[in-house]
Design an enzyme around this catalytic site. Structure first.
Site, short mmCIF file in Angstrom:
data_model
loop_
_atom_site.label_atom_id
_atom_site.label_comp_id
_atom_site.label_asym_id
_atom_site.label_seq_id
_atom_site.Cartn_x
_atom_site.Cartn_y
_atom_site.Cartn_z
N GLU A 95 0.79 -1.23 0.00
CA GLU A 95 0.00 0.00 0.00
C GLU A 95 0.82 1.28 0.00
O GLU A 95 0.39 2.28 -0.56
CB GLU A 95 -0.94 0.00 1.22
CG GLU A 95 -2.01 -1.08 1.20
CD GLU A 95 -3.01 -0.88 0.06
OE1 GLU A 95 -3.46 0.26 -0.14
OE2 GLU A 95 -3.32 -1.86 -0.63
N SER A 462 -44.22 -33.14 39.51
CA SER A 462 -43.73 -33.65 40.79
C SER A 462 -42.36 -33.11 41.17
O SER A 462 -41.93 -33.29 42.31
CB SER A 462 -43.68 -35.18 40.75
OG SER A 462 -44.97 -35.72 40.60
#
Length: 809
Positions: A95, A462
């Site tokens: 770059e 239960s």
């Protein structure tokens, strides 16, 4: 009079000069105005000194395993000194080779770009802009991405300002963390993880070069779809690195020879088993800090998750749901095909549960009785289905050519697979601290993200009974107290009738101890006990345990007719093994901001001694977490009785797990929900199984058959990490042996119980005799029966009794 020609020329020159000067002045004004307009909305470059880009919050398990992240932009921010030199060099080569020499604008770079663009125009290639890294930072962070002269001028001005404000290293840090690199990756650290599953420090030179190849256009260099172009661009970057002497020519040549291999798709984490947990943790984090901070703030979150237990929980629940589904038959194919040209692509598009990574989409090719040949969509191979699976399917709905199905290859043959219609949840919690060790909210997060562990309110059946017994034990009852198991009815039934609760077996065993009533999950005994104790007290205590805050004070609630979530019910059971303390379960242990400062801790207990240096002194003692909701003796009594449920009661099929494992089955009316909540001293686990629309599971699908096997499979793994150990015996409890079982009593209650048991040993007695003698002995009160009955013979201990269906009332 006619002027001489020379004078006319002079006047024209003067006029022209005046016009020119006016034009220059006007141009100056225009330029001034344009410059003022251009500069008036330029952002302040000094803002970048404290710039904080949106950064992902990363989520870790208790052992440091990365389990997920939350983000709008998938970014992992790293400081410049954490970025390896080869990564920096790769981006400079690709770059901006003169980055450390120019002042923000590279004149020589612009010249090279212009020269190359002449060739690019002739060959139809993409034009190069010659922008420096500094200019790219100005554009990416401070400006828009519009393509115009104005933006380019602003970019150049801001680049100069940035160079005057920040160091080169700071500018590079911003660039390498801000840039988009495809694969939903913002910044080099995120890209390294998403493309290669690595940290920056683990990247090879060719991998660093590939990342540097991406800023020009990530989609143009997609490593899977455009692998050839991506590799060519990577190799060009390697060549540029060699030209700039960042690496040797030999290193570049060797790196260029290697293939470009990346992950097929980005992953938030390598660990994939905790989707329900990660999403629930996100909701809780947002409640603490807000959505913007969680998704953009770059927080570090350490959770309570145990990856080993989480994987075991997910596998146990999925297998349990699949086994239930298999018991209820083949429902048919998920589609059909005529084997046209595109049938393979269409079949592959069907979503296989991601958690079942070995399942394959397939089509039935031929059927001859139970000999079935299938063709695999992925690679067009074929093979035979296991005969037993073909027979299983044909027994319910015969397989036909063209049926689209899921299969799994094993030992050269294909097993038939089916996504269960039923769903469920599993939660595992540390009962001493409240740390959530594992959570699975359903069969597959990809197929349904609804978390049944925390969001599904269902009747516990239960599984609620232990809290009824705990309230009784907090009063005048003991595990050896006698309650009659005989028919009883109450006013308030439908259409003016009386409500008559029933036992599952439709049998009654007469006078029974509280222990035996809980071990066998006797409905009628529980209702009698609740009626004596008072539902107001039971509902109040249920709220103190954290089960639910809004239970009605109806007797049916004693059999589990109220609603709660698996998460809350499991946490409530923790009090039975931690000495009677209510713990508030939590999933987030600690959170830190992006600078490493702690912004949240789950454990807020103060420990001054923890801050002192160690010089051989005794370790600090912290107060236990949680509010004391029941007496430690009561907690021990319930844990011992629930151990009996596993050893002798409705959960006896889990007896193979060994001693010191307790728990309670739960089944609701019409078998709509099946539960098992079990525990050791170090872990409490809740399992729920049920359809999302609450339709019945089917006859016989009780907690012991649907939920308990999931618990048992999970605990085989859990007990390796956390071996079961004896429940902690309360210091002031009195221990006596009753019917061969050691029972704990509060001081002063043990003698009366002994007298009752001695009397019973003389031989069978009527309930009236037991009642009269217990009253004469001034023992705890017993419940007066509505209908006198003679005691019946209990079932033999070697036979596992069926569980009561708490909804049968």
């Amino acid at each position: 009079m006619k002027l001489p020609a020379i004078e006319i020329q002079q006047k024209w020159f003067v006029a022209a000069g005046l016009v020119l000067l006016s034009g220059i002045a006007l141009a100056g004004v225009i330029v001034t105005i344009y410059a003022a307009w251009l500069f008036h909305d330029l952002p302040d470059a000094t803002e970048l000194a404290d710039y904080r880009p949106a950064t992902a919050t990363r989520v870790f398990a208790a052992d440091g395993t990365l389990i997920g992240e939350y983000s709008e932009e998938r970014r992992i921010y790293v400081s410049y000194d954490q970025i390896p030199t080869p990564v920096v060099q790769a981006f400079l080569a690709a770059e901006d080779r003169n980055f450390f020499q120019h002042g923000g604008i590279d004149v020589s770079g612009i010249g090279r770009a212009m020269a190359k663009n002449v060739f690019n125009v002739l060959t139809g290639r993409r034009l190069e802009g010659g922008s420096t890294i500094t200019q790219q930072v100005a554009k990416n962070v401070l400006l828009t991405s519009e393509s115009s002269l104005n933006r380019k001028l602003k970019e150049a001005i801001l680049a100069s300002r940035l160079e005057a404000t920040l160091t080169k290293e700071q500018i590079l840090e911003l660039y390498l963390n801000e840039i988009f690199l495809g694969y939903r990756s913002y910044g080099v650290a995120s890209a390294a993880f998403n493309y290669f599953g690595k940290s920056l420090s683990q990247l090879s030179v060719e991998e660093a070069a590939f990342l540097a190849a991406l800023p020009k256009g990530p989609n143009n260099y997609h490593p899977v779809r455009r692998n050839e172009a991506a590799k060519a661009r990577r190799d060009w970057v390697l060549g540029e690195m060699a030209d700039n002497r960042f690496i040797t020519r030999e290193e570049a040549t060797a790196a260029q020879a290697r293939p470009l291999v990346t992950q097929e798709a980005p992953r938030r984490a390598e660990y994939q088993d905790a989707d329900f947990f990660v999403e629930e943790a996100r909701r809780r984090a947002i409640a603490l800090f807000g959505e913007a901070q969680v998704n953009r703030g770059g927080l570090y979150m350490r959770t309570t998750l145990d990856p080993t237990l989480q994987s075991a929980a997910r596998e146990a629940l999925m297998r349990g749901l699949e086994l239930y589904d298999r018991r209820h038959g083949w429902r048919g194919p998920w589609g059909t095909t005529d084997f046209g040209p595109n049938w393979r692509e269409e079949a592959e598009a069907r979503q296989v549960p991601p958690e079942r990574r070995t399942w394959l989409a397939a089509a039935v090719e031929t059927v001859s009785g139970n000999t079935v040949r299938v063709r695999i969509a992925r690679d067009d191979t074929a093979g035979l289905m296991v005969t037993a699976d073909a027979a299983w399917a044909n027994a319910n709905r015969r397989l036909q050519r063209g049926d689209l199905i899921f299969v799994e290859l094993r030992d050269g043959q294909y097993l038939l697979r089916q996504v269960p219609a039923v769903n469920g949840a599993l939660v595992a919690i540390d009962p001493q601290t409240g740390r959530v060790l594992a959570m699975v909210g359903g069969y597959s997060y990809a197929l349904s993200s609804f978390n049944r562990a925390t969001q599904a309110r269902r009747q516990p059946g239960s599984a609620f009974k232990p809290f009824v017994y705990a309230t009784a034990l907090e009063g005048d009852f003991t595990p050896a107290s006698i309650v009659l198991d005989a028919p009883i009815s109450f006013p308030g039934g439908p259409n003016g009738t009386r409500w008559t609760p029933q036992n599952y077996s439709r049998e009654f065993y007469g006078p029974q101890t509280l222990r035996r009533g809980l071990e066998l999950s006797r409905n009628v005994m529980t209702v009698r006990l609740a009626n004596e104790v008072g539902m107001t007290r039971i509902v109040r205590d249920a709220a103190r345990f954290g089960i639910a805050d809004d239970l009605p004070a109806n007797l049916s609630v004693s059999l589990g007719a109220g609603e709660t979530t698996p998460y809350r019910l499991t946490a409530a059971y923790a009090a039975f093994v931690n000495g009677g303390r209510r713990i508030d379960p939590y999933m987030i242990e600690v959170m830190q901001d992006r600078d490493g400062e702690a912004v949240y801790r789950a454990d807020r207990r103060d420990c001054r001694a923890c801050r002192r240096g160690f010089s051989g002194q005794e370790s600090p003692r912290l107060t236990p977490r949680g509010e004391q909701v029941i007496d430690p003796i009561t907690a021990y009594q319930i844990s011992s009785m629930l151990e009996g449920v596993v050893q002798r009661g409705t959960a006896a099929s889990a007896r193979g797990l060994g001693r010191w494992v307790g728990g309670k089955t739960g089944t609701t009316n019409e078998y709509r929900s099946a539960w098992f909540v079990g525990f050791t001293t170090d872990i409490v686990v809740g399992v729920f199984v049920g359809f999302d629309d609450n339709r019945p599971l089917g006859s016989g699908e009780a907690g012991a058959s649907s939920a308990l096997p999931v618990f048992t499979e999970f605990m085989r793994t859990a007990l390796v990490e956390r071996p079961a150990r004896p429940f902690v015996r309360p210091r002031n409890a009195i221990f006596r042996t009753v019917d061969g079982i050691e029972e704990a009593f509060r001081p002063g209650t043990e003698r009366a119980q002994e007298e009752v048991i001695v009397e019973e040993e003389a031989g069978p007695q009527s309930y009236s005799d037991v009642l009269r003698r217990e009253q004469e002995a001034a023992g705890p009160p017993v419940i007066v029966p509505a209908v006198p009955a003679q005691p019946a013979t209990p079932p033999p201990p070697e036979k596992q009794p069926a569980e009561d269906l708490s909804g049968l009332y």
